[in-house]
Scaffold this motif. Structure first.
Motif, PDB file in Angstrom:
ATOM      1  N   ILE A   1       0.831  -1.204   0.000  1.00 33.03           N
ATOM      2  CA  ILE A   1       0.000   0.000   0.000  1.00 33.03           C
ATOM      3  C   ILE A   1       0.866   1.255   0.000  1.00 33.03           C
ATOM      4  O   ILE A   1       0.641   2.190  -0.780  1.00 33.03           O
ATOM      5  N   ALA A   2       1.876   1.272   0.878  1.00 29.80           N
ATOM      6  CA  ALA A   2       2.738   2.451   0.988  1.00 29.80           C
ATOM      7  C   ALA A   2       3.462   2.726  -0.323  1.00 29.80           C
ATOM      8  O   ALA A   2       3.577   3.882  -0.759  1.00 29.80           O
ATOM      9  N   GLU A   3       3.952   1.671  -0.968  1.00 28.37           N
ATOM     10  CA  GLU A   3       4.667   1.852  -2.235  1.00 28.37           C
ATOM     11  C   GLU A   3       3.740   2.389  -3.318  1.00 28.37           C
ATOM     12  O   GLU A   3       4.126   3.267  -4.101  1.00 28.37           O
ATOM     13  N   TYR A   4       2.509   1.881  -3.361  1.00 31.43           N
ATOM     14  CA  TYR A   4       1.591   2.348  -4.400  1.00 31.43           C
ATOM     15  C   TYR A   4       1.148   3.783  -4.132  1.00 31.43           C
ATOM     16  O   TYR A   4       1.036   4.590  -5.073  1.00 31.43           O
ATOM     17  N   VAL A   5       0.895   4.124  -2.879  1.00 29.23           N
ATOM     18  CA  VAL A   5       0.525   5.505  -2.554  1.00 29.23           C
ATOM     19  C   VAL A   5       1.635   6.460  -2.974  1.00 29.23           C
ATOM     20  O   VAL A   5       1.380   7.538  -3.540  1.00 29.23           O
ATOM     21  N   ASP A   6       2.876   6.060  -2.734  1.00 32.44           N
ATOM     22  CA  ASP A   6       4.009   6.890  -3.151  1.00 32.44           C
ATOM     23  C   ASP A   6       4.067   6.997  -4.669  1.00 32.44           C
ATOM     24  O   ASP A   6       4.275   8.092  -5.223  1.00 32.44           O
ATOM     25  N   ASP A   7       3.899   5.880  -5.372  1.00 28.06           N
ATOM     26  CA  ASP A   7       3.910   5.905  -6.839  1.00 28.06           C
ATOM     27  C   ASP A   7       2.785   6.789  -7.376  1.00 28.06           C
ATOM     28  O   ASP A   7       2.976   7.565  -8.328  1.00 28.06           O
ATOM     29  N   LEU A   8       1.612   6.667  -6.784  1.00 29.16           N
ATOM     30  CA  LEU A   8       0.458   7.419  -7.256  1.00 29.16           C
ATOM     31  C   LEU A   8       0.678   8.914  -7.087  1.00 29.16           C
ATOM     32  O   LEU A   8       0.382   9.713  -7.992  1.00 29.16           O
ATOM     33  N   SER A   9       1.229   9.306  -5.929  1.00 27.81           N
ATOM     34  CA  SER A   9       1.423  10.730  -5.647  1.00 27.81           C
ATOM     35  C   SER A   9       2.640  11.299  -6.369  1.00 27.81           C
ATOM     36  O   SER A   9       2.545  12.325  -7.049  1.00 27.81           O
ATOM     37  N   ASN A  10       3.760  10.621  -6.217  1.00 28.16           N
ATOM     38  CA  ASN A  10       5.028  11.202  -6.676  1.00 28.16           C
ATOM     39  C   ASN A  10       5.398  10.856  -8.112  1.00 28.16           C
ATOM     40  O   ASN A  10       6.421  11.327  -8.607  1.00 28.16           O
ATOM     41  N   TRP A  11       4.582  10.019  -8.746  1.00 32.04           N
ATOM     42  CA  TRP A  11       4.834   9.765 -10.166  1.00 32.04           C
ATOM     43  C   TRP A  11       3.582  10.063 -10.994  1.00 32.04           C
ATOM     44  O   TRP A  11       3.603  10.958 -11.823  1.00 32.04           O
TER      45      TRP A  11
END
Length: 812
Positions: free
Chosen positions: A489-499
């Motif tokens: 979840i944390a990795e996807y949230v980061d990908d969604l926001s920062n990429w």
């Protein structure tokens, strides 16, 4: 010569123990006195000058009698070998003398050994820890307090050979630190040893997380199963339901209704706990004598183990409800319950129903403070959960506990660690939701029109990865692995926001339907899979963005569906390559000193598969690296000068005296060819006709970009930037700098993201003026300017001295 670490137990000395297989000696000390002692300890105890008179095996000492040190307690008459030498495997020669004092009332091993020889158990210590009246010298004295006086008496009687301080572990009360006592006393038992095989079979069919507990900590407990000491001597508790008459007849009562049949209906209204139930008496069914309840209560762990059926009042009530819920799918407790609740549940379930009470077990690790110490009120390092929730929020604490480590690992808890996870994931999630909500309102976008059609490559990637997230979290939670699920979840949230959001920001400004639909869908999936972890924040998001009459709560929604066909590994790999090339571009930019807002003409790329990237992803690279064109680079050789040096540390360890010659050969080698060979994993140099293989660790490679280029490489992938600047490129760079200047001015002036503005600008530099005239349309579009005029600015909203620029912005 017998040794002990507990002088107070010598009053109850019953026997001495030796190891049958150990060598013992009769030795003469320097003062002429003779001792029997383990051969391995003779010099340590008696000194090097002591003399061996005879060597014997421990088994030959069995039955040897001796005089006990204190003749203060009476032993019952028996034919058992009281005050003789016994054989015991637990006796070692690591410390002491190799001959151990035995007091069966105060040690489990001593009790088992002495019982095997038929010896009695003598205990002069009262339950309050003091010696009973009538014991000379120490009557009424607390057992540990008696040690000094007993040592003095041994010294006075000539029985003490040596008194040494000996540090060893000893149990103490964890609250008040009072010394505890091992104390043998009568008990009622459940013969769990009779179902050992059934317990092991039930354990075999149980899923343990972590799996190591199954045949490790818990399996060892079952394999070494002993009968369960069921009774306790307490004032209050669940009564042991056994009544005994003066003839010793025992009556076990199966329940309150059965007790009423025997003793009268009045028993149905009394409190069934001790001491109230002790008033119930009845005529013994065998002899009609008065039967009274035995004084013991039941171990409270029995209550916990009986919970699955006791909670329903089974078997008298709720029979169908109990049978529908037994056994439980899942049980979760701290790892120390392997010998507590986990065991009692399985033992009682197997005894009563021939089936364990649960199918899956999740062992939780202990909670430690930030320094790694166990939390304790005594140490003052306890963090109250309510206080943590008041400061950080309940969801933050839940997320930390579920995600900061595997559930079965101990974890350190503190304000700093919790605040960090909030910042990294929960705030990022919340800000991404706020971003979607903001731009949806600004563009008057209706979520009911959302559709996943006409998507870009980046949109398709985000949707595919959201489906992958639903799958991976689902599978991780099936294995009770909240840490792994949380990491996804944390990795996807980061990908969604920062990429995804960062790379699609322009589209959101324009109210792009596909972008808004994609982010709406992806956040819905994230909200649903996060709901078990953070129920409050996800419910708020659901109420704001996703609630419908059919699904009013995220916790009532259907888990996101997934299929492997809906997940694109190819697109994932392509985006990962895109992001790696972007990072190389940033690294090359940083090395060159050319700022990111300055466009460059071209970048040359060397990476497997880059030229097959979809145009949409190649455009992402161009935009991120800020170059106009991407071209293929077959290798970096034509763009860098390579020099080689030997790594003397690694070469010296392998080649010794040959190292200087090998180093010289490396320096003299064809640098480009040697680097090519090293990239394949193996290279060689020739010294004096002998070939020496060298690896990447043996050679220090220095690459210096040629003038006009900067190159970044990693793991076989490279990106080179052409640093040549034309007037057109310089003009574009100025336009981008001005765009950033005006955007910052909009923000500091408090304008809303959708506010249109009028811009008046003035510059004292021709290059700036030319750039702003040439690129006025681009800058106006970026800053939402409905009017773009060159003029005189006296009251500037923003200034840039390097560009000689003054800007005035006014809300249109």
């Amino acid at each position: 010569m017998i040794w002990t670490t507990t002088p107070w137990t010598l009053i109850s000395n019953t026997a001495a123990a030796v190891n049958a297989d150990v060598d013992y000696v009769v030795a003469q000390a320097t003062d002429g006195e003779h001792f029997v002692i383990a051969a391995a300890l003779r010099e340590k105890v008696l000194g090097e000058d002591s003399r061996v008179l005879e060597t014997i095996k421990g088994r030959d000492l069995e039955g040897t009698s001796y005089k006990r040190p204190f003749n203060w307690v009476e032993f019952p008459e028996t034919d058992a070998p009281i005050h003789t030498v016994l054989l015991a495997d637990f006796v070692t020669t690591e410390d002491g003398t190799g001959i151990v004092h035995e007091a069966p009332a105060f040690g489990a091993e001593d009790l088992a050994l002495c019982r095997s020889y038929g010896l009695p158990v003598v205990n002069p210590v009262l339950p309050n820890g003091t010696f009973e009246a009538g014991i000379p010298e120490v009557a009424g004295v607390f057992f540990k307090t008696a040690d000094p006086r007993l040592v003095e008496l041994l010294q006075e009687s000539g029985l003490l050979y040596r008194h040494l301080p000996y540090e060893h572990s000893y149990p103490h009360c964890w609250r008040c630190h009072t010394a505890l006592i091992y104390y043998a006393q009568p008990s009622w038992y459940i013969r769990t040893t009779a179902i050992k095989d059934q317990l092991i079979a039930q354990n075999e069919s149980t899923n343990w997380f972590p799996e190591t507990i199954k045949w490790g900590r818990y399996g060892d407990w079952l394999n070494n199963n002993v009968d369960w000491a069921l009774s306790r001597n307490r004032y209050w508790g669940t009564p042991l339901p056994i009544w005994r008459c003066e003839e010793g007849h025992l009556t076990c009562v199966g329940g309150r209704h059965e007790l009423a049949e025997i003793a009268g209906d009045h028993t149905l209204t009394i409190d069934p706990h001790r001491p109230f139930v002790d008033d119930v008496t009845f005529a013994c069914p065998e002899c009609s004598g008065l039967a009274t309840r035995v004084p013991e209560v039941i171990d409270c762990w029995y209550d916990s183990g009986a919970m699955p059926f006791a909670q329903w009042g089974y078997p008298e009530n709720n029979k169908e409800t109990f049978e529908a819920s037994y056994p439980a799918d899942f049980i979760c407790e701290a790892i120390d319950q392997t010998r507590g609740w986990f065991y009692t549940l399985m033992a009682i379930g197997t005894l009563v129903f021939e089936e364990s009470s649960y199918e899956n077990v999740l062992c939780l690790g202990h909670i430690l403070d930030e320094d790694g110490r166990k939390m304790s009120k005594h140490l003052g390092n306890v963090l109250e959960p309510i206080g943590l929730m008041d400061e950080h929020g309940a969801d933050a604490l839940r997320w930390f506990m579920l995600v900061s480590g595997s559930p079965w690992q101990a974890r350190r808890v503190g304000h700093g660690t919790i605040a960090e996870v909030v910042r990294k994931t929960l705030l990022t999630y919340w800000n991404t939701v706020a971003f979607q909500s903001l731009y949806a309102r600004a563009s008057e976008w209706d979520s009911s029109t959302a559709s996943l059609t006409g998507l870009t490559d980046l949109d398709n990637w985000a949707v595919s990865q959201a489906t992958r997230l639903a799958r991976d979290v689902d599978l991780a939670l099936e294995q009770f692995d909240t840490q792994r699920a949380g990491r996804f979840i944390a990795e996807y949230v980061d990908d969604l926001s920062n990429w995804y959001v960062r790379r699609s920001r322009r589209r959101f400004w324009d109210g792009d339907h596909a972008a808004l639909s994609t982010l709406h869908h992806c956040l819905k999936v994230v909200t649903q899979v996060m709901a078990p972890f953070t129920p409050f924040i996800t419910e708020r998001v659901w109420q704001d963005l996703y609630t419908t009459p059919d699904t009013e709560s995220v916790h009532m929604s259907v888990w996101p569906t997934w299929t492997d066909e809906a997940i694109s590994d190819t697109l994932r790999d392509q985006v990962e390559l895109t992001r790696r090339l972007v990072e190389l571009g940033r690294s090359a930019r940083a090395t060159s000193g050319v700022k990111t807002r300055q466009p460059l003409q071209r970048a040359l790329v060397a990476a497997a598969g880059w030229d097959s990237l979809p145009e949409g992803l190649q455009a992402q690279i161009r935009d991120e690296v800020n170059v106009l064109n991407l071209e293929s680079l077959s290798g970096t050789a034509e763009l860098v000068d390579v020099s080689l040096k030997a790594n003397f540390k690694t070469l010296g360890a392998r080649f010794g005296k040959s190292t200087p010659a090998i180093a010289a050969a490396i320096a003299a080698a064809d640098a480009k060819q040697l680097v090519t060979d090293l990239k394949s994993g193996k290279a060689a140099v020739v010294v004096g006709g002998e070939t020496f293989e060298v690896g990447p660790d043996d050679v220090v490679v220095t690459e210096v970009p040629r003038e006009g280029w900067t190159v970044a490489s990693d793991s076989g992938e490279s990106l080179a930037l052409d640093l040549a600047l034309t007037p057109e490129l310089i003009g574009q760079g100025i336009a981008r700098d001005v765009t950033r200047l005006i955007q910052d001015a909009r923000k500091s002036s408090g304008f809303d993201i959708s506010d249109r503005i009028s811009v008046v600008w003035e510059s004292s530099m021709d290059v700036t003026t030319d750039a702003l005239i040439a690129h006025s349309a681009m800058v106006s579009a970026e800053v939402l300017a409905t009017s773009w005029q060159q003029g005189t600015v006296s009251n500037a909203t923003a200034l840039d001295d390097e560009l000689g620029l003054k800007v005035l912005i006014i809300k249109a």
